[in-house]
Design a protein around this motif. Structure first.
Motif, PDB file in Angstrom:
ATOM      1  N   ILE A 234       3.617  10.523   2.138  1.00 43.68           N
ATOM      2  CA  ILE A 234       2.606  11.578   2.291  1.00 43.68           C
ATOM      3  C   ILE A 234       3.255  12.951   2.374  1.00 43.68           C
ATOM      4  N   PHE A 235       4.084  13.166   3.397  1.00 40.96           N
ATOM      5  CA  PHE A 235       4.745  14.456   3.573  1.00 40.96           C
ATOM      6  C   PHE A 235       6.255  14.278   3.622  1.00 40.96           C
ATOM      7  N   GLY A 236       6.978  15.225   3.025  1.00 34.47           N
ATOM      8  CA  GLY A 236       8.431  15.161   2.998  1.00 34.47           C
ATOM      9  C   GLY A 236       9.083  16.211   3.871  1.00 34.47           C
ATOM     10  N   PHE A 237      10.298  16.623   3.472  1.00 30.31           N
ATOM     11  CA  PHE A 237      11.080  17.517   4.324  1.00 30.31           C
ATOM     12  C   PHE A 237      10.483  18.912   4.447  1.00 30.31           C
ATOM     13  N   SER A 238       9.632  19.319   3.524  1.00 32.29           N
ATOM     14  CA  SER A 238       9.076  20.667   3.551  1.00 32.29           C
ATOM     15  C   SER A 238       7.817  20.789   4.403  1.00 32.29           C
ATOM     16  N   PHE A 239       7.384  19.679   5.017  1.00 36.79           N
ATOM     17  CA  PHE A 239       6.147  19.727   5.801  1.00 36.79           C
ATOM     18  C   PHE A 239       6.319  20.590   7.050  1.00 36.79           C
ATOM     19  N   SER A 240       5.292  21.365   7.354  1.00 39.21           N
ATOM     20  CA  SER A 240       5.235  22.127   8.602  1.00 39.21           C
ATOM     21  C   SER A 240       3.775  22.410   8.917  1.00 39.21           C
ATOM     22  N   GLY A 241       3.503  22.753  10.168  1.00 45.50           N
ATOM     23  CA  GLY A 241       2.139  23.077  10.545  1.00 45.50           C
ATOM     24  C   GLY A 241       1.328  21.855  10.925  1.00 45.50           C
ATOM     25  N   GLU A 242       0.009  21.976  10.826  1.00 52.15           N
ATOM     26  CA  GLU A 242      -0.886  20.903  11.217  1.00 52.15           C
ATOM     27  C   GLU A 242      -1.156  19.956  10.050  1.00 52.15           C
ATOM     28  N   VAL A 243      -1.413  18.720  10.405  1.00 55.01           N
ATOM     29  CA  VAL A 243      -1.808  17.722   9.405  1.00 55.01           C
ATOM     30  C   VAL A 243      -3.264  17.975   9.036  1.00 55.01           C
ATOM     31  N   ARG A 244      -3.533  18.138   7.756  1.00 61.41           N
ATOM     32  CA  ARG A 244      -4.885  18.452   7.303  1.00 61.41           C
ATOM     33  C   ARG A 244      -5.591  17.210   6.744  1.00 61.41           C
ATOM     34  N   GLU A 245      -6.912  17.309   6.708  1.00 62.88           N
ATOM     35  CA  GLU A 245      -7.724  16.201   6.193  1.00 62.88           C
ATOM     36  C   GLU A 245      -7.370  15.891   4.741  1.00 62.88           C
ATOM     37  N   PRO A 246      -7.414  14.612   4.380  1.00 59.70           N
ATOM     38  CA  PRO A 246      -7.880  13.465   5.155  1.00 59.70           C
ATOM     39  C   PRO A 246      -6.759  12.716   5.879  1.00 59.70           C
ATOM     40  N   PHE A 247      -5.619  13.368   6.090  1.00 59.86           N
ATOM     41  CA  PHE A 247      -4.432  12.647   6.534  1.00 59.86           C
ATOM     42  C   PHE A 247      -4.297  12.401   8.037  1.00 59.86           C
TER      43      PHE A 247
ATOM     44  N   LEU B 192       0.854  -1.184   0.000  1.00 61.81           N
ATOM     45  CA  LEU B 192       0.000   0.000   0.000  1.00 61.81           C
ATOM     46  C   LEU B 192       0.891   1.234   0.000  1.00 61.81           C
ATOM     47  N   VAL B 193       0.736   2.081  -1.012  1.00 64.92           N
ATOM     48  CA  VAL B 193       1.545   3.289  -1.141  1.00 64.92           C
ATOM     49  C   VAL B 193       0.656   4.493  -0.860  1.00 64.92           C
ATOM     50  N   ALA B 194       0.905   5.157   0.270  1.00 69.52           N
ATOM     51  CA  ALA B 194       0.127   6.331   0.661  1.00 69.52           C
ATOM     52  C   ALA B 194       0.840   7.578   0.167  1.00 69.52           C
ATOM     53  N   CYS B 195       0.213   8.297  -0.742  1.00 70.24           N
ATOM     54  CA  CYS B 195       0.848   9.438  -1.411  1.00 70.24           C
ATOM     55  C   CYS B 195       0.185  10.756  -1.025  1.00 70.24           C
ATOM     56  N   GLY B 196       1.000  11.748  -0.734  1.00 69.27           N
ATOM     57  CA  GLY B 196       0.507  13.090  -0.489  1.00 69.27           C
ATOM     58  C   GLY B 196       0.437  13.880  -1.780  1.00 69.27           C
ATOM     59  N   PRO B 197       0.050  15.153  -1.714  1.00 67.61           N
ATOM     60  CA  PRO B 197      -0.182  15.949  -2.922  1.00 67.61           C
ATOM     61  C   PRO B 197       1.071  16.553  -3.547  1.00 67.61           C
ATOM     62  N   GLY B 198       2.222  16.461  -2.873  1.00 66.55           N
ATOM     63  CA  GLY B 198       3.431  17.121  -3.366  1.00 66.55           C
ATOM     64  C   GLY B 198       4.470  16.166  -3.916  1.00 66.55           C
TER      65      GLY B 198
END
Length: 261
Positions: free
Chosen positions: A150-163, A79-85
């Motif tokens: 889902i999220f890489g090195f540039s992630f910051s802040g709150e986790v948003r839906e649906p994650f 199962l590969v969970a992919c984020g938008p970036g």
């Protein structure tokens, strides 16, 4: 001496240099990153059958060890969970390579980008009849291993839906999880969040792309560095102490002290 890490600011600047000084396109960098992730699994599981089967068949010793200890018949469902970036794009590329290695990836990609690159990566998987799902709870029950892209090195802040629910599932699952560049929800400098989704998330393995990020000091699993494309001049500019890659490998396992194993 521990391997040097790459801050978020320098990681972003290095990416820009790779595409200007290095003359790489974003397509090339994503392809190389996804290839590294797909190859890493051959190292993950040959010591113990409980680790992740993102396998490559390029080097005979790994082919033998993987298929003897963890054959596809025991765990081909990934199962590969992919984020938008970009992290999600790396996951899409890795899934395509895994399909060619004989595995059965399923893609969870709830926020699909309209960007042409991501559209093409998605179409390449659909052309292989790789299934996409919107039901993560059901998909995780039918998986043997999970790739967290889902999220890489540039992630910051709150986790948003649906994650939020997805990351909570990742930290609670008994399945092996491999994170791409950063465990999703982690801050690149400070590691896991103090509370909320991801506070206790500790994947079994991490593939740091290009170079390790500061968050690795909080990571307790098996650590790999992937990305065999940084030229000596760019490595020198960012004071990187990159490991030596053997043969045709795209990944190197490093120990708790960040030294090559």
């Amino acid at each position: 001496m521990a391997m040097k890490t790459l801050s978020a600011k320098n990681a972003a600047a290095l990416d820009k240099d790779l595409m200007s000084i290095g003359a790489f396109s974003i397509d090339q960098l994503m392809e190389l990153a996804g290839l590294s992730v797909s190859q890493a699994g051959s190292h993950f599981i040959h010591p113990l059958a409980c680790f992740h089967p993102k396998l490559h068949l390029l080097r005979p010793p790994y082919f033998i060890s993987v298929f003897r200890i963890h054959p596809p018949s025991r765990g081909r469902r990934i199962l590969v969970a992919c984020g938008p970036g970009n992290n999600g794009g790396d996951g899409l590329v890795a899934a395509r390579h895994l399909w060619h290695y004989g595995y059965k990836p399923t893609i969870y990609y709830p926020k699909q980008s309209k960007n042409d690159l991501y559209q093409r990566l998605t179409m390449q998987l659909k052309n292989l009849s790789v299934p996409f799902t919107e039901d993560f709870p059901k998909a995780i029950k039918e998986a043997d291993h999970i790739i967290d892209a889902i999220f890489g090195f540039s992630f910051s802040g709150e986790v948003r839906e649906p994650f939020p629910a997805v990351i909570t599932s990742l930290q609670e699952t008994h399945l092996p999880v491999t994170s791409v560049d950063a465990p999703s929800s982690w801050n690149i400098e400070d590691g896991p969040p103090p509370s909320g989704p991801g506070a206790s998330f500790m994947p079994g393995a991490l593939v740091s792309l290009t170079a390790p990020k500061p968050l690795v000091k909080f990571f307790k699993g098996r650590h790999f560095v992937g990305g065999r494309f940084v030229s000596p001049d760019i490595a020198q500019k960012y004071d990187l102490d990159l490991p030596e890659y053997e043969g045709i490998d795209q990944v190197v396992e490093v120990g708790s002290d960040e030294q090559k194993l």
